[in-house]
Design an enzyme around this catalytic site. Structure first.
Site, PDB file in Angstrom:
ATOM      1  N   GLU A 256       0.825  -1.207   0.000  1.00 48.58           N
ATOM      2  CA  GLU A 256       0.000   0.000   0.000  1.00 48.58           C
ATOM      3  C   GLU A 256       0.862   1.261   0.000  1.00 48.58           C
ATOM      4  O   GLU A 256       0.676   2.162   0.819  1.00 48.58           O
ATOM      5  CB  GLU A 256      -0.961  -0.024   1.189  1.00 48.58           C
ATOM      6  CG  GLU A 256      -1.853  -1.259   1.167  1.00 48.58           C
ATOM      7  CD  GLU A 256      -2.902  -1.299   2.258  1.00 48.58           C
ATOM      8  OE1 GLU A 256      -2.655  -0.793   3.360  1.00 48.58           O
ATOM      9  OE2 GLU A 256      -3.983  -1.858   1.982  1.00 48.58           O
ATOM     10  N   ASP A 335      -8.396  -8.935   3.893  1.00 44.49           N
ATOM     11  CA  ASP A 335      -8.121  -7.871   4.847  1.00 44.49           C
ATOM     12  C   ASP A 335      -9.203  -7.769   5.922  1.00 44.49           C
ATOM     13  O   ASP A 335     -10.047  -6.876   5.861  1.00 44.49           O
ATOM     14  CB  ASP A 335      -8.016  -6.529   4.098  1.00 44.49           C
ATOM     15  CG  ASP A 335      -7.434  -5.425   4.961  1.00 44.49           C
ATOM     16  OD1 ASP A 335      -6.952  -5.721   6.058  1.00 44.49           O
ATOM     17  OD2 ASP A 335      -7.478  -4.259   4.530  1.00 44.49           O
ATOM     18  N   GLU A 363     -12.284  -2.247  12.205  1.00 44.29           N
ATOM     19  CA  GLU A 363     -12.271  -1.493  10.945  1.00 44.29           C
ATOM     20  C   GLU A 363     -13.421  -1.878  10.014  1.00 44.29           C
ATOM     21  O   GLU A 363     -14.144  -1.023   9.525  1.00 44.29           O
ATOM     22  CB  GLU A 363     -10.927  -1.710  10.236  1.00 44.29           C
ATOM     23  CG  GLU A 363     -10.900  -1.078   8.859  1.00 44.29           C
ATOM     24  CD  GLU A 363      -9.567  -1.247   8.142  1.00 44.29           C
ATOM     25  OE1 GLU A 363      -8.644  -1.861   8.710  1.00 44.29           O
ATOM     26  OE2 GLU A 363      -9.471  -0.749   7.010  1.00 44.29           O
TER      27      GLU A 363
END
Ligand code: GCU
Length: 648
Positions: A256, A335, A363
């Site tokens: 990323e 993820d 998240e």
């Protein structure tokens, strides 16, 4: 008594101190001045007021960091072979007493399942927290380090659940954080490290792979460049001299947008080993993350499969990593979605140290607004048979070191804390904080046992209320799953924030996270006829996942592209399942709120209000998910709900 500036969570000791009385402590075989023994004694004094003679006894037969506690006739013995064991024994004793066990009946033996039991903070030095839902950082503000009483209470909380390693800064190391390994911060990092050391916790720092460029003034960070290698050797020497006892470094590279060895045509092993060699003379460890994938994918490209990336990048070099490298692997190949298969890297690697990484920061699982007790999910991952080695093939076997007989192994969580009064934003999210530590220490504990302990220690409720709250926790993950994305497909969340629905939010983006729904079918074919991802598992699992008939239904859309008219085992069609589960999930979210209402009076008023506020938001969120998902798939498929419910 003055109200504390932050909650004591499960360490309130109300029930224990009520006992009243006096105690004497004798210490045999340990140095009474040892910092950890002193912390253990202090904790006893703080938490325990009973009439008892307590002794700490060194007993070499007890496993590393393990303890044996036994009570009889106002006498309690805490046995261990090392200081951490004594500290954990004291916390276990206090936990027993707080849960109502009498001194005479205290009797517990335990030793940690995992050598490393780690928390990863994603705290930035400006005070913000990446994916934080509980306020700001309590380690950093204004590009500086904060040290106060809260730091000590934090260390106590972590030790009380058996955590022995903590990385304090975000894996995305930018700005001031790059300088944590320089003179600018050594003094303050050392103070933090000392507080942790009092509680048997090793500090780790997350480092920027491009440090030779950012700090050293080089124009390269090529891991095979001699000047880079010697820069890191000097840097490691300096860090370990200034911060003796530091555990090592955690690294996110080539991920990323973060720099890494790929820039120079080098492998992940080249990068990790170069750092490992630099810290090796000081007993340091490099924890290297496997979250490496192409994040600039073209959505039109159906061949590239993000799920494959970890295995594709790391399997080839199995066995090429130094002994002091540990690869840190997220539980699933994507993820931290609400449902993913176990990463095929876990157990796919048979000659490389491995740490399992999970995320208790919510998240993708509700931002600590929606209730989502994650321990049942972690248990599923730990219990998964990889078939890597007969008799020692579960993920729990691998990360505990049982499979390979290694000691550099363990369990890490991306933590869910911040500087909110209650540490975790939602008071009930502390169940995940407590639960992760307890599970990492003792993987044989059940989700329910852990939930009961946490509820009982935190709220000291009557049995009926306790049952209600435990039941809410245990069902919460399934409820969240029902009203969000179906059958393992994942995503469908609002881009960037990752809260609330946006079915196509990531569909035409670069992140490699597609559901590919059309008017006929949904899902990505990851079988041998598709991307071949299913083939990354050992044969028994590969065959199971490869065939829609044997693929666990909760993962059907992760592995297969399925028409809406496909009949599930229940006899329902896929589209009807989507409708039914979403109506049901939203209804159950509302029931959670009603159950919480029934607990008014059983929990402190401020807790009740804070959590109630969140349940109201959860109900709105669940309704929004229900309506957007159902409308989306009704519009795509043109197949109405059999039960004629409202779809927009
Ligand atoms: C997720 C998350 C990022 C984080 C990354 C990681 O993609 O959204 O914020 O940096 O995981 O684990 O490195």
């Amino acid at each position: 008594m003055e109200k504390k500036k932050w909650s004591e969570l499960w360490l309130s000791y109300d029930k224990v101190t009520e006992l009243g009385g006096s105690q004497t402590l004798t210490i045999e075989g340990f140095d009474a001045e040892n910092r950890i023994i002193k912390s253990a004694a202090k904790e006893l004094e703080r938490g325990f007021n009973g009439f008892a003679k307590i002794s700490f006894v060194r007993e070499s037969s007890v496993a590393k960091e393990g303890y044996e506690i036994a009570g009889a006739d106002s006498k309690i013995t805490v046995k261990a072979s090392d200081e951490n064991g004594i500290l954990y024994g004291v916390f276990a004793l206090l936990r027993n007493l707080a849960m109502g066990v009498s001194i005479e009946s205290v009797n517990e033996k335990s030793s940690p399942s995992n050598p490393l039991r780690m928390m990863n903070h994603w705290d930035n030095m400006d005070g913000s927290i990446e994916r934080g839902y509980s306020g700001e950082s309590f380690f950093f503000e204004n590009d500086d380090i904060i040290i106060n009483d809260r730091t000590v209470d934090y260390a106590r909380l972590m030790a009380s659940i058996g955590i022995n390693a903590i990385a304090i800064n975000n894996v995305n190391v930018k700005g001031a954080a790059t300088y944590l390994i320089t003179d600018r911060f050594f003094d303050k990092v050392k103070k933090l490290q000392d507080i942790f050391a009092d509680y048997g916790i090793k500090l780790y720092l997350t480092i920027n792979f491009a440090s030779p460029i950012e700090i050293g003034g080089f124009d390269t960070c090529d891991p095979l460049d001699e000047t880079v290698i010697s820069w890191w050797k000097d840097k490691a020497k300096e860090v370990f001299e200034k911060l003796p006892g530091i555990g090592g470094f955690l690294v996110k590279a080539d991920s990323e947008g973060r720099p890494g060895p790929f820039t120079y045509g080098r492998t992940q092993a080249d990068g990790a080993n170069m750092l490992a060699d630099a810290v090796e003379p000081f007993g340091g460890i490099i924890i290297w993350r496997c979250f490496v994938y192409n994040c600039t994918q073209d959505w039109r490209d159906h061949k590239t499969d993000r799920a494959r990336a970890g295995y594709d990048y790391f399997k080839e070099f199995d066995g090429a990593y130094r002994d002091n490298v540990i690869l840190q692997i997220k539980n699933g190949p994507m993820d931290f979605q609400i449902r993913e298969p176990v990463s095929p890297l876990l157990g796919g690697l048979t000659k490389t140290n491995q740490i399992l990484e999970v995320q208790i920061a919510q998240e993708y699982t509700g931002h600590q607004i929606d209730l989502c007790y994650l321990i049942p999910m972690f248990k599923e991952v730990l219990d998964f048979h990889t078939y890597c080695k007969e008799g020692a093939d579960t993920v729990a076997d691998i990360i505990s070191g049982k499979t390979m007989g290694n000691k550099n192994a363990g369990f890490a969580a991306v933590i869910n804390t911040g500087n909110d009064y209650n540490w975790t934003g939602n008071d009930l999210a502390a169940a995940n904080l407590y639960g992760f530590g307890r599970l990492a220490f003792d993987m044989s504990l059940s989700s329910e046992e852990i939930a009961r302990e946490w509820v009982s220690l935190t709220y000291h409720m009557d049995k009926k209320s306790e049952d209600t709250l435990v039941d809410m926790l245990l069902n919460s993950r399934e409820i969240y799953e029902k009203y969000t994305s179906p059958l393992g497909i994942g995503w469908m969340v609002t881009p960037n924030t990752h809260y609330g629905p946006s079915v196509d939010g990531y569909e035409y983006s670069r992140w490699g996270t597609y559901h590919r729904a059309d008017h006929h079918a949904i899902g990505v074919d990851r079988s041998d006829k598709g991307t071949g991802y299913a083939q990354q598992y050992y044969k028994k699992n590969a065959d199971m996942f490869n065939d829609p008939d044997t693929c666990p239904e909760e993962l059907l859309l992760f592995f297969h592209r399925i028409p809406y008219t496909y009949k599930l085992k229940s006899g329902q069609t896929l589209i009807q399942y989507i409708y039914d589960s979403h109506f049901e999930g939203a209804k159950q979210a509302k029931e959670l709120m009603e159950k919480w209402e029934s607990l008014k009076g059983a929990v402190p008023e401020d807790v009740f209000e804070r959590v109630m506020e969140r349940f109201k938001l959860q109900v709105e969120n669940a309704n929004e998910w229900r309506d957007q998902i159902n409308s989306y798939f009704f519009r795509k498929s043109d197949i109405p709900d059999e039960k004629g419910r409202k779809i927009y």
